[in-house]
Design an enzyme around this catalytic site. Structure first.
Site, mmCIF file in Angstrom:
data_model
loop_
_atom_site.group_PDB
_atom_site.id
_atom_site.type_symbol
_atom_site.label_atom_id
_atom_site.label_comp_id
_atom_site.label_asym_id
_atom_site.label_seq_id
_atom_site.Cartn_x
_atom_site.Cartn_y
_atom_site.Cartn_z
ATOM 1 N N GLY A 1 0.810 -1.284 -0.678
ATOM 2 C CA GLY A 1 -0.307 -0.541 -0.154
ATOM 3 C C GLY A 1 0.914 1.079 0.222
ATOM 4 O O GLY A 1 2.431 1.054 -0.337
ATOM 5 N N TYR B 1 -15.337 4.480 8.857
ATOM 6 C CA TYR B 1 -13.829 3.974 8.827
ATOM 7 C C TYR B 1 -13.116 4.241 10.319
ATOM 8 O O TYR B 1 -12.446 4.115 10.729
ATOM 9 C CB TYR B 1 -12.976 4.531 7.815
ATOM 10 C CG TYR B 1 -11.852 4.756 7.507
ATOM 11 C CD1 TYR B 1 -10.800 4.126 7.547
ATOM 12 C CD2 TYR B 1 -10.832 6.611 7.729
ATOM 13 C CE1 TYR B 1 -9.563 3.700 7.464
ATOM 14 C CE2 TYR B 1 -9.787 6.075 7.944
ATOM 15 C CZ TYR B 1 -8.895 5.636 7.783
ATOM 16 O OH TYR B 1 -7.365 5.777 7.517
ATOM 17 N N ASP C 1 1.757 -8.752 2.649
ATOM 18 C CA ASP C 1 -0.371 -8.365 1.625
ATOM 19 C C ASP C 1 -0.618 -9.453 1.251
ATOM 20 O O ASP C 1 -0.355 -10.821 1.232
ATOM 21 C CB ASP C 1 0.140 -7.721 0.615
ATOM 22 C CG ASP C 1 -0.585 -6.096 0.439
ATOM 23 O OD1 ASP C 1 -0.542 -4.908 0.368
ATOM 24 O OD2 ASP C 1 -1.605 -6.617 0.104
ATOM 25 N N ILE C 2 -1.744 -9.118 0.804
ATOM 26 C CA ILE C 2 -3.028 -9.875 0.398
ATOM 27 C C ILE C 2 -2.864 -9.821 -1.771
ATOM 28 O O ILE C 2 -3.241 -10.773 -1.492
ATOM 29 C CB ILE C 2 -4.171 -9.657 0.705
ATOM 30 C CG1 ILE C 2 -5.624 -10.452 0.288
ATOM 31 C CG2 ILE C 2 -4.855 -8.281 -0.010
ATOM 32 C CD1 ILE C 2 -6.815 -9.904 1.130
HETATM 33 P P1 NAD Z 1 -3.724 1.051 1.071
HETATM 34 O O1 NAD Z 1 -4.702 1.088 1.273
HETATM 35 O O2 NAD Z 1 -2.348 2.082 0.423
HETATM 36 O O3 NAD Z 1 -2.940 -0.458 1.687
HETATM 37 C C1 NAD Z 1 -3.538 -1.088 2.373
HETATM 38 C C2 NAD Z 1 -3.149 -2.349 1.934
HETATM 39 O O4 NAD Z 1 -3.854 -3.616 3.176
HETATM 40 C C3 NAD Z 1 -2.959 -2.724 0.226
HETATM 41 O O5 NAD Z 1 -1.349 -2.610 0.046
HETATM 42 C C4 NAD Z 1 -3.896 -3.776 0.312
HETATM 43 O O6 NAD Z 1 -3.294 -4.477 -0.465
HETATM 44 C C5 NAD Z 1 -3.525 -4.271 2.211
HETATM 45 N N1 NAD Z 1 -4.362 -5.487 2.228
HETATM 46 C C6 NAD Z 1 -6.144 -4.466 2.560
HETATM 47 N N2 NAD Z 1 -6.710 -5.814 3.125
HETATM 48 C C7 NAD Z 1 -5.546 -6.932 3.181
HETATM 49 C C8 NAD Z 1 -5.545 -8.191 3.648
HETATM 50 N N3 NAD Z 1 -7.108 -8.516 4.083
HETATM 51 N N4 NAD Z 1 -4.754 -8.318 4.160
HETATM 52 C C9 NAD Z 1 -3.845 -8.605 3.695
HETATM 53 N N5 NAD Z 1 -3.649 -7.282 3.155
HETATM 54 C C10 NAD Z 1 -4.382 -6.124 3.019
HETATM 55 O O7 NAD Z 1 -3.551 1.853 2.461
HETATM 56 P P2 NAD Z 1 -2.061 2.939 3.083
HETATM 57 O O8 NAD Z 1 -2.584 4.551 2.251
HETATM 58 O O9 NAD Z 1 -1.143 2.319 3.098
HETATM 59 O O10 NAD Z 1 -2.689 2.961 4.860
HETATM 60 C C11 NAD Z 1 -1.971 2.359 6.031
HETATM 61 C C12 NAD Z 1 -2.121 1.566 6.966
HETATM 62 O O11 NAD Z 1 -2.673 3.230 7.353
HETATM 63 C C13 NAD Z 1 -3.775 2.132 7.637
HETATM 64 O O12 NAD Z 1 -4.244 1.590 8.252
HETATM 65 C C14 NAD Z 1 -4.843 3.489 6.956
HETATM 66 O O13 NAD Z 1 -6.266 3.622 7.238
HETATM 67 C C15 NAD Z 1 -3.932 4.120 7.608
HETATM 68 N N6 NAD Z 1 -3.488 5.491 7.233
HETATM 69 C C16 NAD Z 1 -2.799 6.172 6.502
HETATM 70 C C17 NAD Z 1 -3.428 7.366 5.650
HETATM 71 C C18 NAD Z 1 -3.394 7.385 4.453
HETATM 72 O O14 NAD Z 1 -3.392 9.301 4.435
HETATM 73 N N7 NAD Z 1 -2.527 7.262 3.664
HETATM 74 C C19 NAD Z 1 -3.773 8.151 6.658
HETATM 75 C C20 NAD Z 1 -4.477 7.869 8.084
HETATM 76 C C21 NAD Z 1 -4.117 6.620 8.127
HETATM 77 C C1 AKB Z 2 -8.627 8.968 4.216
HETATM 78 O O1 AKB Z 2 -8.647 9.831 3.310
HETATM 79 O O2 AKB Z 2 -9.196 8.052 4.343
HETATM 80 C C2 AKB Z 2 -7.224 8.277 4.634
HETATM 81 C C3 AKB Z 2 -6.682 9.307 6.401
HETATM 82 C C4 AKB Z 2 -6.664 10.904 6.672
HETATM 83 O O3 AKB Z 2 -6.445 7.893 7.116
HETATM 84 N N1 AKB Z 2 -6.014 9.164 4.203
#
Ligand code: NAD
Ligand code: AKB
Length: 315
Positions: free
Chosen positions: A11, A142, A34-35
């Site tokens: 991700g 969420y 990852d999945i």
């Molecule tokens: P993303 O969606 O880019 O990546 C998530 C990854 O998890 C993906 O590669 C997906 O294939 C994998 N995944 C989904 N279901 C799965 C499963 N059942 N088993 C294994 N892998 C699985 O998300 P991200 O932006 O990298 O976010 C990562 C974490 O950070 C999350 O918990 C998200 O809520 C949190 N977060 C992200 C942001 C942001 O802006 N990116 C902000 C706040 C919080």
């Molecule tokens: C989203 O927009 O869902 C994420 C977050 C702030 O958790 N980037």
């Protein structure tokens, strides 16, 4: 020697955090999972396995076989996508966390990282300089799952002594992997479209302020909170983390300074209501005092790096 498991390595965050963790702990000591398949840099740069975090049996197997001591659990369904499938998203976000917490308790792991989000806040939260401890009534599935998750983190720490650390990330901006279905994604997409098409239709309105952070700062903060001595961690739910707050209008002005012909149109969709329920800026003084959070990117520096790095992808 620590052995680290990253769940969700393909991700937006995992694709960069995995590389940094391998630099710190050694390639063979960071098992990426990852999945779905990940980039070559990850699959060929160290151990990689396809793993569904909901498959408890396989998760236990991967952790035991690799003698894992720390987990970074990044798999989740983000705000925009979660609104389209609320029950399925709740299931993935909560069951995966409970699987990781139970495993960490049973196998006595050293440390766990699980990210929360500014989505834990809601329309009744003070939106400017949102404090660490305040009203939290999220209105998205969420946000509800992140708030429930934070409560579980504190519960497992208080009841079982599991050392879990967490940050409430704002919207993260990066050029390596595109964003994964959130409300803040416009601030990543806009750079791709500015380079590719010289125009972008924004799904938020021009004056929607949201807190954001550049990925390098987010990775630095993640490693800092995980490496801090346990006595420095006073917050066992999740730390507020702020970066830069800006609106689409402001990021457009910065892009236009570098690409004058760039055009923007606004067509707010269902994500506008989500954005309006979230903070505009965050007070992260507790993280600064406890373990030295220190962001280095402002809007100008971030726009410079994003435009030059995204442009390289289309050379
Ligand atoms: P993303 O969606 O880019 O990546 C998530 C990854 O998890 C993906 O590669 C997906 O294939 C994998 N995944 C989904 N279901 C799965 C499963 N059942 N088993 C294994 N892998 C699985 O998300 P991200 O932006 O990298 O976010 C990562 C974490 O950070 C999350 O918990 C998200 O809520 C949190 N977060 C992200 C942001 C942001 O802006 N990116 C902000 C706040 C919080
Ligand atoms: C989203 O927009 O869902 C994420 C977050 C702030 O958790 N980037």
């Amino acid at each position: 020697m620590e052995k680290i498991l990253v769940i969700g390595c393909a991700g937006q965050i995992g694709s960069e955090l995995t590389i940094e963790l391998r630099k710190l702990y050694g390639d063979s000591n960071v098992v990426a999972t990852d999945i779905k398949p990940a980039d070559k840099e990850i699959t060929e740069g160290g151990p990689f396995e396809i793993l569904d975090v909901l498959d408890t049996h396989r998760l236990f197997g991967t952790v035991s076989r690799n003698k894992i001591t720390q987990i970074y659990h990044l798999a989740a369904i983000l705000s925009g996508n979660a609104e389209k499938k609320p029950i399925a998203s709740w299931h993935i976000n909560m069951e995966s966390l409970l699987n990781v917490l139970e495993l960490s308790r049973e196998l006595n792991l050293n440390k766990v990282f699980w990210p929360s989000s500014i989505a834990v806040f809601g329309p009744t939260t003070p939106r400017v300089n949102t404090p660490q401890f305040t009203v939290m009534e999220p209105s998205t599935v969420y946000g509800i799952s992140k708030l429930a998750g934070e409560r579980w983190l504190e519960y497992y720490y208080q009841k079982y002594g599991v050392d879990i650390r967490s940050l409430r990330y704002p919207g993260l901006i990066s050029h390596k992997t595109e964003a994964g279905g959130g409300t803040t994604d416009y601030a990543v997409e806009i750079f791709y479209e500015a380079i590719r098409e010289k125009k972008y239709e924004c799904f938020l309105s021009e004056q929607t302020y949201l807190p954001m952070q550049f990925m390098d700062d987010a990775i630095k903060a993640t490693i800092a909170v995980m490496e801090a001595p346990a006595e420095k961690i006073s917050v066992r739910s999740s730390y507020n983390v702020a970066g830069i707050s800006f609106s689409p209008e402001e990021i457009v002005a910065e892009i236009k300074k570098r690409i004058p012909e760039f055009e923007i149109t606004y067509n707010p969709d269902f994500r506008q209501a989500i954005a309006e329920s979230w903070p505009q800026s965050i007070d992260d003084s507790v993280a600064r005092e406890d373990w030295g959070l220190n962001n280095t990117y402002d809007l100008k520096k971030m726009v410079d790096v994003m435009l030059s790095e995204v442009a390289k992808k289309f050379d």
